[in-house]
Each structure stands twice: as C-alpha cells, then as structure tokens.
Design a protein around this motif. Structure first.
Motif, mmCIF file in Angstrom:
data_model
loop_
_atom_site.group_PDB
_atom_site.id
_atom_site.type_symbol
_atom_site.label_atom_id
_atom_site.label_comp_id
_atom_site.label_asym_id
_atom_site.label_seq_id
_atom_site.Cartn_x
_atom_site.Cartn_y
_atom_site.Cartn_z
ATOM 1 N N ILE A 5 0.872 -1.182 0.000
ATOM 2 C CA ILE A 5 0.000 0.000 0.000
ATOM 3 C C ILE A 5 0.905 1.227 0.000
ATOM 4 O O ILE A 5 1.740 1.377 0.899
ATOM 5 C CB ILE A 5 -0.904 0.010 1.245
ATOM 6 C CG1 ILE A 5 -1.776 -1.247 1.274
ATOM 7 C CG2 ILE A 5 -1.764 1.275 1.273
ATOM 8 C CD1 ILE A 5 -2.511 -1.438 2.599
ATOM 9 N N GLY A 6 0.741 2.058 -1.003
ATOM 10 C CA GLY A 6 1.563 3.264 -1.091
ATOM 11 C C GLY A 6 0.678 4.482 -1.067
ATOM 12 O O GLY A 6 -0.227 4.612 -1.890
ATOM 13 N N ILE A 7 0.916 5.367 -0.104
ATOM 14 C CA ILE A 7 0.141 6.604 -0.016
ATOM 15 C C ILE A 7 1.054 7.730 -0.465
ATOM 16 O O ILE A 7 2.122 7.939 0.129
ATOM 17 C CB ILE A 7 -0.387 6.801 1.412
ATOM 18 C CG1 ILE A 7 -1.212 5.574 1.777
ATOM 19 C CG2 ILE A 7 -1.186 8.092 1.506
ATOM 20 C CD1 ILE A 7 -1.991 5.665 3.037
ATOM 21 N N VAL A 8 0.665 8.393 -1.546
ATOM 22 C CA VAL A 8 1.572 9.352 -2.186
ATOM 23 C C VAL A 8 0.847 10.658 -2.475
ATOM 24 O O VAL A 8 -0.379 10.750 -2.379
ATOM 25 C CB VAL A 8 2.156 8.770 -3.505
ATOM 26 C CG1 VAL A 8 2.804 7.408 -3.253
ATOM 27 C CG2 VAL A 8 1.090 8.646 -4.595
ATOM 28 N N ARG A 9 1.641 11.657 -2.860
ATOM 29 C CA ARG A 9 1.039 12.931 -3.265
ATOM 30 C C ARG A 9 0.261 12.735 -4.575
ATOM 31 O O ARG A 9 0.773 12.093 -5.498
ATOM 32 C CB ARG A 9 2.141 13.960 -3.545
ATOM 33 C CG ARG A 9 3.023 14.293 -2.376
ATOM 34 C CD ARG A 9 4.072 15.301 -2.828
ATOM 35 N NE ARG A 9 5.128 15.427 -1.834
ATOM 36 C CZ ARG A 9 5.043 16.221 -0.775
ATOM 37 N NH1 ARG A 9 3.964 16.949 -0.559
ATOM 38 N NH2 ARG A 9 6.042 16.283 0.092
ATOM 39 N N PRO A 10 -0.950 13.316 -4.667
ATOM 40 C CA PRO A 10 -1.727 13.151 -5.902
ATOM 41 C C PRO A 10 -0.963 13.613 -7.143
ATOM 42 O O PRO A 10 -1.102 13.016 -8.207
ATOM 43 C CB PRO A 10 -2.967 14.021 -5.674
ATOM 44 C CG PRO A 10 -3.059 14.206 -4.204
ATOM 45 C CD PRO A 10 -1.678 14.097 -3.639
ATOM 46 N N ASP A 11 -0.143 14.637 -7.018
ATOM 47 C CA ASP A 11 0.558 15.120 -8.226
ATOM 48 C C ASP A 11 1.761 14.253 -8.599
ATOM 49 O O ASP A 11 2.455 14.548 -9.570
ATOM 50 C CB ASP A 11 0.943 16.604 -8.094
ATOM 51 C CG ASP A 11 1.858 16.870 -6.924
ATOM 52 O OD1 ASP A 11 2.208 15.904 -6.201
ATOM 53 O OD2 ASP A 11 2.244 18.041 -6.729
ATOM 54 N N LYS A 12 2.001 13.188 -7.835
ATOM 55 C CA LYS A 12 3.063 12.245 -8.203
ATOM 56 C C LYS A 12 2.510 10.945 -8.795
ATOM 57 O O LYS A 12 3.265 10.020 -9.092
ATOM 58 C CB LYS A 12 3.949 11.917 -6.990
ATOM 59 C CG LYS A 12 4.654 13.112 -6.384
ATOM 60 C CD LYS A 12 5.518 13.848 -7.404
ATOM 61 C CE LYS A 12 6.898 13.217 -7.532
ATOM 62 N NZ LYS A 12 7.737 13.936 -8.512
ATOM 63 N N ARG A 50 -3.350 27.921 18.561
ATOM 64 C CA ARG A 50 -3.970 26.607 18.645
ATOM 65 C C ARG A 50 -3.362 25.763 17.546
ATOM 66 O O ARG A 50 -2.886 26.297 16.557
ATOM 67 C CB ARG A 50 -5.471 26.739 18.365
ATOM 68 C CG ARG A 50 -6.333 26.502 19.571
ATOM 69 C CD ARG A 50 -7.825 26.659 19.292
ATOM 70 N NE ARG A 50 -8.244 27.199 18.026
ATOM 71 C CZ ARG A 50 -8.891 26.504 17.097
ATOM 72 N NH1 ARG A 50 -9.130 25.221 17.272
ATOM 73 N NH2 ARG A 50 -9.303 27.076 15.983
ATOM 74 N N VAL A 51 -3.393 24.464 17.713
ATOM 75 C CA VAL A 51 -2.957 23.652 16.580
ATOM 76 C C VAL A 51 -4.154 22.897 16.038
ATOM 77 O O VAL A 51 -5.071 22.530 16.768
ATOM 78 C CB VAL A 51 -1.842 22.644 16.961
ATOM 79 C CG1 VAL A 51 -0.549 23.373 17.205
ATOM 80 C CG2 VAL A 51 -2.229 21.779 18.131
ATOM 81 N N LYS A 52 -4.108 22.692 14.741
ATOM 82 C CA LYS A 52 -5.219 22.021 14.068
ATOM 83 C C LYS A 52 -4.643 20.826 13.326
ATOM 84 O O LYS A 52 -3.610 20.939 12.686
ATOM 85 C CB LYS A 52 -5.838 23.006 13.079
ATOM 86 C CG LYS A 52 -7.140 22.571 12.499
ATOM 87 C CD LYS A 52 -7.700 23.690 11.617
ATOM 88 C CE LYS A 52 -7.744 23.201 10.190
ATOM 89 N NZ LYS A 52 -7.541 24.176 9.174
ATOM 90 N N MET A 53 -5.299 19.678 13.460
ATOM 91 C CA MET A 53 -4.870 18.522 12.687
ATOM 92 C C MET A 53 -5.535 18.608 11.331
ATOM 93 O O MET A 53 -6.726 18.323 11.194
ATOM 94 C CB MET A 53 -5.301 17.225 13.371
ATOM 95 C CG MET A 53 -4.535 16.943 14.638
ATOM 96 S SD MET A 53 -3.863 15.286 14.602
ATOM 97 C CE MET A 53 -5.336 14.332 14.720
ATOM 98 N N GLY A 54 -4.776 19.009 10.337
ATOM 99 C CA GLY A 54 -5.343 19.157 8.997
ATOM 100 C C GLY A 54 -5.333 17.838 8.241
ATOM 101 O O GLY A 54 -4.583 16.929 8.574
ATOM 102 N N LEU A 55 -6.183 17.751 7.248
ATOM 103 C CA LEU A 55 -6.195 16.581 6.362
ATOM 104 C C LEU A 55 -5.651 16.988 5.010
ATOM 105 O O LEU A 55 -5.970 18.067 4.511
ATOM 106 C CB LEU A 55 -7.625 16.059 6.193
ATOM 107 C CG LEU A 55 -8.257 15.434 7.439
ATOM 108 C CD1 LEU A 55 -9.723 15.112 7.172
ATOM 109 C CD2 LEU A 55 -7.502 14.179 7.847
ATOM 110 N N SER A 56 -4.820 16.130 4.428
ATOM 111 C CA SER A 56 -4.374 16.410 3.054
ATOM 112 C C SER A 56 -4.858 15.341 2.102
ATOM 113 O O SER A 56 -5.024 14.178 2.470
ATOM 114 C CB SER A 56 -2.852 16.527 2.948
ATOM 115 O OG SER A 56 -2.218 16.179 4.109
ATOM 116 N N ASP A 57 -5.077 15.768 0.861
ATOM 117 C CA ASP A 57 -5.471 14.831 -0.197
ATOM 118 C C ASP A 57 -4.270 13.985 -0.575
ATOM 119 O O ASP A 57 -3.166 14.510 -0.781
ATOM 120 C CB ASP A 57 -5.951 15.596 -1.435
ATOM 121 C CG ASP A 57 -7.257 16.312 -1.177
ATOM 122 O OD1 ASP A 57 -8.032 15.819 -0.329
ATOM 123 O OD2 ASP A 57 -7.501 17.347 -1.805
#
Ligand SMILES: Nc1ncnc2c1ncn2[C@@H]1O[C@H](COP(=O)(O)OP(=O)(O)OP(=O)(O)O)[C@@H](O)[C@H]1O
Ligand SMILES: [Mg+2]
Length: 117
Positions: A5-12, A50-57
């Motif tokens: 399972i490989g989780i990568v940047r969408p632009d790659k 404050r810190v926010k846990m962001g989600l990335s695509d």
C-alpha cells in the motif's frame, strides 16, 4: 504474496504509474484518500496559538504482488513519489493470504498478475 500500500502525493501519481510500468508491475488499484501525516497547522486565535490537525489529499495505491515483486513495487513507489519534502507519503507492506481470479478461478501466485498485459 504481499499487499503493498503506497500513499503518495496526488501530483506524483503519473510518475508512480511510469515507474510501476518500468518495473513490470501491472495490477493495482488507485483511490483518492485524505490523511494526516503529523504536520500540524498553527492557527492564531485571540489569546494565542492553537494547533489544528489538517487533512491532506493523497493517492492510495494498493498493489498485490508475488514475493519477487515486493521490492520492485516499493522501489517504484519511492522513485515515482519522492520529492524529499515532508509529506511524501508512506508505504505499508502487509501479508496477503489469498488471491482469486474471478474469471478462471485461478488462485494465489497464478492469479495475482493480470493476464494480457
Ligand atoms: N501511521 C500512519 N498510518 C496510516 N496512514 C498514514 C500514517 N502515516 C502517514 N499516513 C498517510 O500517509 C500520508 C502522508 O504521510 P506523510 O508523508 O506526512 O508521512 P510521514 O511519516 O509524516 O513522513 P514525512 O516526514 O515525510 O511527513 C498521510 O496523509 C496519511 O494518509
Ligand atoms: Mg508527515
């Protein structure tokens, strides 16, 4: 057999596709996911930070391979997806118990590689 399972940047994704093709890894699934890889966004508020846990695509490759293709699949993901910046993604290798090709009923190593590539 393993599921890589490989989780990568969408632009790659296209670079990974080319690297997988060169490595002769032919069967995989690709989906769009969102994830969190540790990076924290700092958000300024009236009384401090404050810190926010962001989600990335991210793009998620699932590649079922016989043992000899585990390392080529990992190498192709790294080669295609690496920029050297944080957030390049991650690879998980998990044991794969069974594979069945629905058309023919073939099993395991006989079924894991697509026919007619
Ligand atoms: N421990 C984990 N479990 C499941 N998914 C993860 C895990 N770590 C990262 N991911 C997935 O991988 C994506 C990219 O993670 P990321 O590249 O930030 O990993 P990292 O280990 O923090 O590496 P880096 O130091 O390069 O940031 C995340 O958005 C998430 O989808
Ligand atoms: Mg990270």
């Amino acid at each position: 057999m393993k599921l890589v399972i490989g989780i990568v940047r969408p632009d790659k994704v296209n670079d990974v596709l080319e690297a997988l093709y060169r490595a002769e890894v032919r069967g995989f699934s690709l989906s769009r996911v969102q994830g969190h890889g540790g990076e924290l966004d700092r958000v300024e508020t009236y009384r401090g930070m404050r810190v926010k846990m962001g989600l990335s695509d991210k793009a998620r490759f699932e590649i079922a391979v016989s043992d000899e293709f585990v390392q080529p699949a990992i190498d192709a993901l790294c080669e295609g997806a690496q920029t050297g910046e944080v957030g390049d993604g991650k690879i998980f290798v998990v044991p794969l118990e069974r594979v069945v090709r629905i058309r023919s009923g073939e099993k395991d190593d006989g079924a894991v590689t697509p026919v007619g590539a």
